[in-house]
Design a protein around this motif. Structure first.
Motif, PDB file in Angstrom:
ATOM      1  N   ALA A 245       0.815  -1.216   0.000  1.00  0.00           N
ATOM      2  CA  ALA A 245       0.000   0.000   0.000  1.00  0.00           C
ATOM      3  C   ALA A 245       0.851   1.270   0.000  1.00  0.00           C
ATOM      4  N   GLU A 246       2.014   1.245   0.664  1.00  0.00           N
ATOM      5  CA  GLU A 246       2.865   2.439   0.705  1.00  0.00           C
ATOM      6  C   GLU A 246       3.382   2.800  -0.678  1.00  0.00           C
ATOM      7  N   LEU A 247       3.674   1.814  -1.513  1.00  0.00           N
ATOM      8  CA  LEU A 247       4.146   2.108  -2.858  1.00  0.00           C
ATOM      9  C   LEU A 247       2.992   2.569  -3.746  1.00  0.00           C
ATOM     10  N   LYS A 248       1.849   1.925  -3.624  1.00  0.00           N
ATOM     11  CA  LYS A 248       0.692   2.351  -4.410  1.00  0.00           C
ATOM     12  C   LYS A 248       0.344   3.811  -4.135  1.00  0.00           C
ATOM     13  N   ALA A 249       0.546   4.233  -2.909  1.00  0.00           N
ATOM     14  CA  ALA A 249       0.179   5.602  -2.516  1.00  0.00           C
ATOM     15  C   ALA A 249       1.008   6.652  -3.233  1.00  0.00           C
ATOM     16  N   VAL A 250       2.219   6.300  -3.676  1.00  0.00           N
ATOM     17  CA  VAL A 250       3.080   7.285  -4.339  1.00  0.00           C
ATOM     18  C   VAL A 250       3.242   7.018  -5.831  1.00  0.00           C
ATOM     19  N   ALA A 251       2.607   5.968  -6.344  1.00  0.00           N
ATOM     20  CA  ALA A 251       2.752   5.610  -7.760  1.00  0.00           C
ATOM     21  C   ALA A 251       1.961   6.560  -8.657  1.00  0.00           C
ATOM     22  N   ASP A 252       2.447   6.729  -9.864  1.00  0.00           N
ATOM     23  CA  ASP A 252       1.711   7.501 -10.861  1.00  0.00           C
ATOM     24  C   ASP A 252       0.573   6.690 -11.449  1.00  0.00           C
ATOM     25  N   GLU A 253       0.734   5.379 -11.438  1.00  0.00           N
ATOM     26  CA  GLU A 253      -0.333   4.502 -11.921  1.00  0.00           C
ATOM     27  C   GLU A 253      -0.135   3.112 -11.341  1.00  0.00           C
ATOM     28  N   ILE A 254      -1.184   2.310 -11.435  1.00  0.00           N
ATOM     29  CA  ILE A 254      -1.138   0.922 -10.980  1.00  0.00           C
ATOM     30  C   ILE A 254      -1.498   0.031 -12.158  1.00  0.00           C
ATOM     31  N   THR A 255      -0.665  -0.960 -12.393  1.00  0.00           N
ATOM     32  CA  THR A 255      -0.895  -1.886 -13.497  1.00  0.00           C
ATOM     33  C   THR A 255      -1.370  -3.222 -12.938  1.00  0.00           C
ATOM     34  N   ALA A 256      -1.469  -4.226 -13.797  1.00  0.00           N
ATOM     35  CA  ALA A 256      -1.863  -5.567 -13.363  1.00  0.00           C
ATOM     36  C   ALA A 256      -0.765  -6.180 -12.493  1.00  0.00           C
ATOM     37  N   SER A 257      -1.064  -7.294 -11.884  1.00  0.00           N
ATOM     38  CA  SER A 257      -0.110  -7.937 -10.982  1.00  0.00           C
ATOM     39  C   SER A 257       1.051  -8.561 -11.748  1.00  0.00           C
ATOM     40  N   ASN A 258       2.069  -8.956 -11.007  1.00  0.00           N
ATOM     41  CA  ASN A 258       3.206  -9.641 -11.636  1.00  0.00           C
ATOM     42  C   ASN A 258       2.779 -10.944 -12.280  1.00  0.00           C
ATOM     43  N   ASP A 259       1.775 -11.628 -11.720  1.00  0.00           N
ATOM     44  CA  ASP A 259       1.315 -12.885 -12.296  1.00  0.00           C
ATOM     45  C   ASP A 259       0.373 -12.673 -13.481  1.00  0.00           C
ATOM     46  N   ALA A 260      -0.058 -11.441 -13.683  1.00  0.00           N
ATOM     47  CA  ALA A 260      -0.955 -11.119 -14.792  1.00  0.00           C
ATOM     48  C   ALA A 260      -0.278 -10.204 -15.809  1.00  0.00           C
ATOM     49  N   ASP A 261       1.060 -10.267 -15.881  1.00  0.00           N
ATOM     50  CA  ASP A 261       1.840  -9.548 -16.902  1.00  0.00           C
ATOM     51  C   ASP A 261       1.654  -8.037 -16.827  1.00  0.00           C
ATOM     52  N   GLY A 262       1.754  -7.497 -15.600  1.00  0.00           N
ATOM     53  CA  GLY A 262       1.552  -6.064 -15.428  1.00  0.00           C
ATOM     54  C   GLY A 262       2.544  -5.208 -16.193  1.00  0.00           C
ATOM     55  N   ILE A 263       3.817  -5.610 -16.221  1.00  0.00           N
ATOM     56  CA  ILE A 263       4.807  -4.843 -16.978  1.00  0.00           C
ATOM     57  C   ILE A 263       4.435  -4.826 -18.453  1.00  0.00           C
ATOM     58  N   ALA A 264       4.107  -5.998 -18.988  1.00  0.00           N
ATOM     59  CA  ALA A 264       3.746  -6.082 -20.406  1.00  0.00           C
ATOM     60  C   ALA A 264       2.511  -5.242 -20.706  1.00  0.00           C
ATOM     61  N   THR A 265       1.537  -5.272 -19.813  1.00  0.00           N
ATOM     62  CA  THR A 265       0.308  -4.497 -20.025  1.00  0.00           C
ATOM     63  C   THR A 265       0.613  -3.022 -20.235  1.00  0.00           C
ATOM     64  N   THR A 266       1.490  -2.471 -19.396  1.00  0.00           N
ATOM     65  CA  THR A 266       1.845  -1.058 -19.506  1.00  0.00           C
ATOM     66  C   THR A 266       2.705  -0.781 -20.729  1.00  0.00           C
ATOM     67  N   LEU A 267       3.714  -1.624 -20.956  1.00  0.00           N
ATOM     68  CA  LEU A 267       4.607  -1.386 -22.089  1.00  0.00           C
ATOM     69  C   LEU A 267       3.885  -1.503 -23.418  1.00  0.00           C
ATOM     70  N   GLU A 268       3.010  -2.474 -23.550  1.00  0.00           N
ATOM     71  CA  GLU A 268       2.287  -2.662 -24.808  1.00  0.00           C
ATOM     72  C   GLU A 268       1.454  -1.424 -25.147  1.00  0.00           C
ATOM     73  N   ALA A 269       0.885  -0.785 -24.121  1.00  0.00           N
ATOM     74  CA  ALA A 269       0.080   0.419 -24.356  1.00  0.00           C
ATOM     75  C   ALA A 269       0.936   1.597 -24.791  1.00  0.00           C
ATOM     76  N   LEU A 270       2.236   1.559 -24.490  1.00  0.00           N
ATOM     77  CA  LEU A 270       3.130   2.672 -24.825  1.00  0.00           C
ATOM     78  C   LEU A 270       3.915   2.440 -26.111  1.00  0.00           C
ATOM     79  N   LEU A 271       3.876   1.222 -26.609  1.00  0.00           N
ATOM     80  CA  LEU A 271       4.669   0.916 -27.811  1.00  0.00           C
ATOM     81  C   LEU A 271       4.123   1.664 -29.017  1.00  0.00           C
ATOM     82  N   PRO A 272       5.027   2.128 -29.870  1.00  0.00           N
ATOM     83  CA  PRO A 272       4.573   2.866 -31.062  1.00  0.00           C
ATOM     84  C   PRO A 272       3.877   1.952 -32.063  1.00  0.00           C
TER      85      PRO A 272
END
Length: 272
Positions: A245-272
């Motif tokens: 919760a302490e990290l979520k409180a300062v994050a600019d956004e929250i993505t999916a969990s590590n088990d649900a490919d959260g990094i990929a979810t964010t990167l795919e939305a930013l890819l040209p």
């Protein structure tokens, strides 16, 4: 001069990812989808840097499995490691005298602690004392003689308490010894004593400088309070759905969990 990314380029020149709870799934693997998203982002001009609390000996096998040959920040910022060349570029160690004072002050506050410690260097052992519950199957060496704790340079000391939660232990440790060491919560059951002032942001800034990159270029992903300094340093901080919760409180956004490919979810939305 325009600061907008060039057409066909990834909007962040540097992608900083924590390992446990972030890049790694619960089974300690990296999904193919996440591998592909990172490969696409780097092909579009970004640089990926792993930034982990693990020291090099506990990180190297993961980087090798990924075919990762760039820079990695290990040991909570204490080590900048060149994965392709298997060598340390920078290293910071814990002042053992100050650490001893810090431990004494913390134990005076909360009672006896269970201890482990990470030694410095490319092949530094992790010493695990009686009662300390080590996560997973990571390689370690039993600490049977308390004097061995101080016999070689250390990256960090791990502390556990038989009754206190991680957050309560960290709060008590900061109250008792915050002027001697940095206290970080890095995962479930992982409260660390680090060199005073050290954080992931310290190591990430050093690694970025070597690559000619800056905080303004950086998007960072994490899940625990030890990632807060990295988020503060970076232009954009993305917390996983499973984050503290302490990290979520300062994050600019929250993505999916590590088990649900959260990094990929964010990167795919930013890819040209």
């Amino acid at each position: 001069m325009s600061t907008e990314p060039a057409a066909g380029r990834f909007p962040h020149r540097l992608i900083a990812t924590d390992l446990d709870g972030t890049l790694l799934r619960s089974d300690d693997t990296v999904s193919q989808r996440t591998r592909d998203a990172l490969a696409a982002a780097t092909a579009a001009g970004a640089v990926h840097i792993v930034v982990t609390g693990r020291a090099v000996p506990w990180t190297r096998h993961i980087l090798d499995d990924l075919g990762y040959d760039g820079l990695a920040v290990c040991g909570q910022g204490a080590q900048v490691y060149h994965a392709g060349e298997h060598r340390l570029l920078t290293a910071v160690t814990l002042d053992r005298q100050l650490a001893g004072v810090a431990l004494a002050k913390i134990e005076a506050e909360v009672g006896p602690l269970h201890l482990a410690a990470s030694r410095g260097g490319l092949d530094g052992e992790v010493l695990v004392g009686p009662g300390y519950a080590l996560r997973g199957t990571l390689q370690s060496t039993p600490l049977t003689d308390a004097s061995d704790l101080w016999s070689a340079p250390l990256n960090k000391i791990f502390i556990q308490h038989p009754e206190l939660s991680d957050d309560a232990l960290a709060e008590a440790a900061r109250r008792a010894a915050g002027g001697f060491v940095t206290v970080a919560v890095a995962g479930a059951g992982i409260v660390e004593l680090l060199p005073l002032g050290l954080s992931k942001a310290t190591g990430l800034s050093l690694a970025a400088r070597r690559l000619g990159l800056k905080a303004a270029d950086t998007i960072a992903f994490g899940d625990m309070p030890n990632d807060i300094p990295m988020f503060a340093w970076s232009a954009r901080g993305v917390a996983m759905a499973n984050a503290h919760a302490e990290l979520k409180a300062v994050a600019d956004e929250i993505t999916a969990s590590n088990d649900a490919d959260g990094i990929a979810t964010t990167l795919e939305a930013l890819l040209p």
